[in-house]
Write a protein that holds these residues in place. Structure first.
Motif, short mmCIF file in Angstrom:
data_model
loop_
_atom_site.label_atom_id
_atom_site.label_comp_id
_atom_site.label_asym_id
_atom_site.label_seq_id
_atom_site.Cartn_x
_atom_site.Cartn_y
_atom_site.Cartn_z
N GLY A 207 0.92 -1.27 -0.04
CA GLY A 207 0.08 0.07 0.11
C GLY A 207 0.75 1.18 0.10
O GLY A 207 1.77 1.37 -0.76
N ASP A 208 0.84 1.90 0.91
CA ASP A 208 1.66 3.13 1.00
C ASP A 208 2.46 3.18 2.28
O ASP A 208 3.08 3.97 2.87
CB ASP A 208 0.96 4.55 1.03
N VAL A 209 2.51 1.83 3.10
CA VAL A 209 3.46 1.60 4.27
C VAL A 209 4.90 1.19 3.73
O VAL A 209 4.83 0.32 2.89
CB VAL A 209 2.81 0.64 4.93
N LEU A 210 5.64 1.63 4.67
CA LEU A 210 7.02 1.53 4.29
C LEU A 210 7.65 0.44 5.08
O LEU A 210 7.39 0.14 6.19
CB LEU A 210 7.83 2.81 4.39
N TRP A 211 8.49 -0.57 4.49
CA TRP A 211 9.08 -1.68 5.13
C TRP A 211 10.35 -1.23 5.52
O TRP A 211 11.41 -0.68 4.86
CB TRP A 211 9.04 -2.75 4.13
N ASP A 212 10.91 -1.66 6.75
CA ASP A 212 12.12 -1.14 7.17
C ASP A 212 12.96 -2.45 7.23
O ASP A 212 12.87 -3.48 7.95
CB ASP A 212 12.22 -0.80 8.68
N ALA A 213 14.09 -2.58 6.30
CA ALA A 213 14.76 -3.74 6.10
C ALA A 213 15.56 -4.01 7.33
O ALA A 213 15.98 -5.26 7.71
CB ALA A 213 15.74 -3.71 4.89
#
Length: 931
Positions: A78-84
């Motif tokens: 969606g527009d949520v960001l994934w933190d590697a």
């Protein structure tokens, strides 16, 4: 001299050639050059093989230039960001938890856990309880491994909470991560709030929705849940009835378990029995070839009988201490010292003192203290390179030796490349040993870290490390003034937000005492100030990213009217600095549409999403995950308007794209290993000549090009072209694609003559084979025109720029802003050729289109007025030049007010001001700006 210097080097090279994970760098020349080459090689491996590259997504499309200035785009759910980093930390925590020298008779517990999974619903969470160090993490990680092996249809989501107050104990981040993992496995991509309160409130609904889509059981495991700040308040969803196919297991320390949870079914870990104690100590001793006498074994058995001396961590530490003494030391004396330690913390203290005694100098002892204290006061740990910068007197040899000893004795471990405490008891012991004097000592060490990361910021080095540590350290020190200043460093806030650390960012602002509106105003002011220093395309692209981040942040805060201005500004900058048909423009349109959806202005949103969809399709191809994202967004929009049939069609289309992408990548969020993909494709192309094989060869060429391996890329692109010419004939449009890609490659290598010849061939084929307004034709026209301009062949460039105007007119009609952009590009060319008379009517026509499309006060209008003012000035009409320039400046001033949030929105309710759709693909050599 190009020869192998010795037999041993020759042997090494031969050994390396058999190891597929080794990389040899062949270099002749100076040491510094060699080091630089190694650095470049390692950086490349990290970026491509470890972090992966989203650029694989261009496969099968025309080559585009790599945007050096653009940061790699984040994985989007969606527009949520994934933190590697958060994800990597969890993977490492799981691996560390499952490490043990021997099995500890956990089979009886495994059966109880298996019964929970098989029990009929509804069922409350299962509590795994035990004292500190009793083996709860080990039990859960071992059981997870068994479940993954024997029940592949069961989806297991785990989270291991680390030290209290570390990022891993942040409740909103835990819930966000679990939700995203669920979304990832159900291929569902929908807008997800980042507001911590809403996130926690909505999680049960997400769980219900996503569990319904999953074929099989879902098991959620949270280890050390009691270490989460205000766990009872933030984990309220645990008390609600769980969906039928969901089971939850949480582990807690007996002493700190919230009262309300004690009513849940509980699996309590018993202290180790004498057999397990003996097994564990023997395993540690055997690993060091140490043999204990019967008498010593009896003493150990008698000692390990109390609750605090027969837990898994205590016994492991005891075994390691004895193994360390080895056959050379006095084991009886060591045992006597160990028997004085009645709990894990005091045993850790003994371990630390024995490490201190093994050090040769007071300086090394002092450095040991410094290292442990600095790690102890940090937010998430400290890296080795940071320690060496903090303590210049610390040599790499001493550091390696210290870390080895501390790691071996379970004091320190690594997580995401950072040194941190392996167990809470180790951290507690360091505080008791070194920081008993209280807050002053802790504050001094924090100050050391503050100074270090402040220097990093002053050098414009904003990394995830400085963003993670510095604001948190200011918060701990209670220094609101410095925290405030740090938050107004736009790159610090951007870093936190883009990694999904929204709740953290919000808590910092709350501490500073700012409400949402004043926070938004301060960000605006900082951005305006920063914009004054922005010159050149690279800094403008960076500025556009900052405006977009601010807009998204304000949207998440619910400040919709204030979110429009920065998102609109981001869109304008990208259109000007890049191109109206660039994928990043689609990103801006998508974000702006999201605001209108929340605002319930569905007409505006639909128009913007459709434009974003069209740009994405042209840029990436119709089967790319980014196209699926736009289809999903449109489907959600139609659903909100009760247009269920349209929504369902788009969802089906999106699902097919995602299915293909998941198969291609192996996992929706898995990092794309370009090299592996290339090798798989190479195997596919060993067969006969077919159009499919030719397409695969083209894809291979693109993959190698994206890895900057231009020689190999050239090889495959040539093979693709030759095969297409044999199979399809030399005038087929697919041949034009191969020619175009080869031309782009030669352009990259600065072989402009070769690039020119191939672009001309591609253009000739596309002109004959494609419709006059086809995107691929426009693509080649644009690139060849820019190449002519670069080579100084301006006369040859003119007809192509004119053709670009024609194509855009046929695609969008004569009054579209895209046509105005093409007119400006042609006018710029005429000005370079000193043909001001021909340029003037083009600028005037562009001005009229911009005014009709965007209104008289739009930045595009201002830019064009400025260009016209320069022309009038050069033509000697100074009065007209002054008048035009004055108008341009008025627009600039109004724009500044607008960005500050003081002007009303320029959008009409129909959204017509945004007709930016374009049928051109992203440009390699973009027409930069409208000067």
């Amino acid at each position: 001299d190009g020869r192998v210097s010795s037999v041993s080097v020759q042997q090494l090279i031969e050994q390396i050639s058999y190891v597929n994970k080794a990389k040899m760098i062949d270099h002749f020349g100076g040491v510094e050059e060699g080091a630089y080459e190694i650095y470049n090689c390692v950086e490349k491996i990290i970026k491509q093989d470890i972090l992966g590259c989203e650029t694989t997504e261009l496969e099968g499309k025309d080559l585009g230039t790599k945007e050096e200035s653009a940061a790699p785009e984040e994985v989007v759910f969606g527009d949520v960001l994934w933190d590697a980093h958060d994800e990597q930390e969890q993977m490492e925590a799981f691996q560390q938890a499952s490490n043990s020298t021997c099995e500890l008779g956990f089979e009886k517990y495994f059966e109880r856990l298996n019964d929970l999974v098989a029990a009929p619903a509804p069922i409350p969470p299962l509590l795994v309880s035990g004292g500190p160090g009793s083996g709860k993490s080990l039990l859960l990680s071992k059981w997870i491994q068994l479940q993954q092996k024997h029940s592949p249809n069961t989806l297991i989501l785990y989270h291991f909470v680390g030290r209290p107050m570390s990022t891993s104990s942040e409740s909103a981040l835990i819930i966000k991560r679990l939700t995203l993992k669920l979304m990832q496995h159900s291929w569902l991509v929908s807008p997800l709030t980042l507001d911590p309160a809403k996130l926690l409130e909505e999680f049960p609904r997400w769980l219900e929705k996503l569990s319904a889509r999953h074929q099989g059981s879902i098991i959620i495991i949270i280890d050390s849940i009691d270490q989460i700040q205000q766990a009872e308040k933030h984990m309220k969803w645990l008390i609600d009835p769980l969906p039928v196919n969901v089971r939850v297991i949480v582990s807690v320390n007996v002493e700190t378990c919230p009262q309300a949870w004690r009513l849940w079914p509980t699996l309590h870990l018993d202290p180790l029995n004498s057999k397990d104690v003996q097994c564990l100590i023997s395993a540690e001793c055997n690993s060091a070839n140490v043999k204990l006498t019967k008498e010593q074994e009896k003493k150990l058995e008698r000692h390990c009988r109390s609750a605090t001396t027969c837990n898994a961590l205590y016994v492991t530490l005891l075994g390691k201490t004895i193994a360390c003494v080895g056959n050379t030391g006095n084991i009886d004396e060591t045992l006597q010292q160990c028997f004085q330690c009645q709990d894990t913390v005091s045993l850790y203290r003994l371990v630390l003192r024995s490490i201190q005694e093994s050090l040769q100098s007071d300086k090394e002892k002092s450095l040991l203290r410094e290292i442990l204290c600095v790690i102890g006061v940090s937010h998430n740990g400290v890296s080795e390179s940071e320690l060496m910068e903090l303590y210049p007197e610390l040599s790499s040899a001493v550091l390696a030796s210290l870390v080895h000893s501390l790691h071996k004795m379970c004091l320190l471990t690594y997580g995401c490349g950072l040194l941190k405490f392996q167990h809470l008891q180790a951290w507690e012991m360091v505080r008791l040993e070194y920081m008993e004097e209280g807050e002053n000592v802790i504050s001094a060490y924090r100050q050391k870290l503050v100074e270090y990361f402040t220097v990093q910021l002053s050098r414009d080095r904003v990394t995830w490390r400085s963003a993670d540590e510095l604001p948190w350290l200011f918060q701990q020190q209670g220094d609101k003034q410095k925290l405030h200043k740090c938050l107004l460093n736009l790159f610090v806030s951007q870093n936190l937000y883009k990694r999904g650390h929204f709740a953290e960012l919000l808590s910092y602002w709350q501490l500073v005492g700012k409400d949402k509106s004043s926070m938004a105003a301060e960000y605006f002011d900082s951005l305006k100030e920063y914009e004054k220093s922005c010159e050149g395309e690279e800094s403008m692209i960076c500025l556009a990213d900052l405006y977009e981040t601010l807009g998204r942040f304000l949207k998440d805060l619910g400040l919709l009217s204030q979110a429009v201005a920065p998102l609109q500004r981001s869109l304008e900058i990208r259109e000007t600095a890049l191109d109206p048909d660039h994928p990043r423009v689609a990103q801006s349109l998508h974000q702006l549409a999201g605001v209108y959806v929340q605002w319930k202005k569905f007409g505006n949103a639909e128009q913007l999403y459709k434009q974003a969809l069209e740009i994405s399709e042209n840029a990436y191809g119709a089967e790319h995950p980014r196209v699926a994202r736009e289809l999903d967004a449109l489907a959600t929009l139609y659903q909100k308007q009760n247009k269920y049939e349209q929504a369902e069609q788009l969802r089906k289309k999106s699902f097919k794209i995602r299915q293909k992408a998941a198969r291609r990548k192996g996992s929706l969020c898995g990092f794309a290993l370009l090299r592996q993909r290339a090798l798989q494709l190479e195997e596919l192309t060993l067969g006969k000549d077919t159009p499919d094989n030719a397409r695969t060869l083209n894809e291979l060429g693109v993959l190698y090009y994206l890895q900057n391996n231009l020689e190999t890329a050239e090889l495959f692109l040539k093979r693709s072209l030759e095969m297409r010419e044999r199979v399809l004939g030399p005038d087929h449009p697919d041949c034009a694609q191969s020619l175009n890609n080869l031309a782009a490659l030669y352009n990259e290598k600065k072989h402009y003559d070769k690039a020119e010849e191939l672009y001309e061939k591609a253009l000739d084929i596309r002109r004959r084979a494609l419709a006059p307004d086809h995107p691929s034709l426009a693509y080649t026209v644009k690139h060849l025109a820019v190449l002519y301009k670069k080579m100084g062949k301006l006369d040859k460039a003119v007809p192509l720029y004119e053709l670009a105007v024609e194509i855009r007119q046929k695609s969008f009609g004569p009054k579209h802003p895209s046509v105005a952009t093409a007119l400006v590009n042609l006018a710029v060319l005429y000005c370079q050729m000193k043909k001001q008379v021909e340029a003037l009517p083009l600028y005037e026509r562009a001005l009229k289109i911009y005014e009709d499309s965007f209104g008289h006060m739009h930045p595009r209008v201002g830019e064009t007025l400025k260009n016209l003012a320069v022309l009038s000035y050069e033509g000697g009409d100074f009065e007209k030049a002054a008048e035009l320039y004055k108008r341009a400046m008025e627009i600039k001033e109004a724009e500044t007010l607008f960005i500050g949030g003081k002007a009303t929105s320029r959008h009409s309710s129909s959204g017509d001001t945004f007709s930016l759709k374009s049928a051109l693909s992203p440009n390699i050599f973009l027409e930069h700006g409208q000067r």
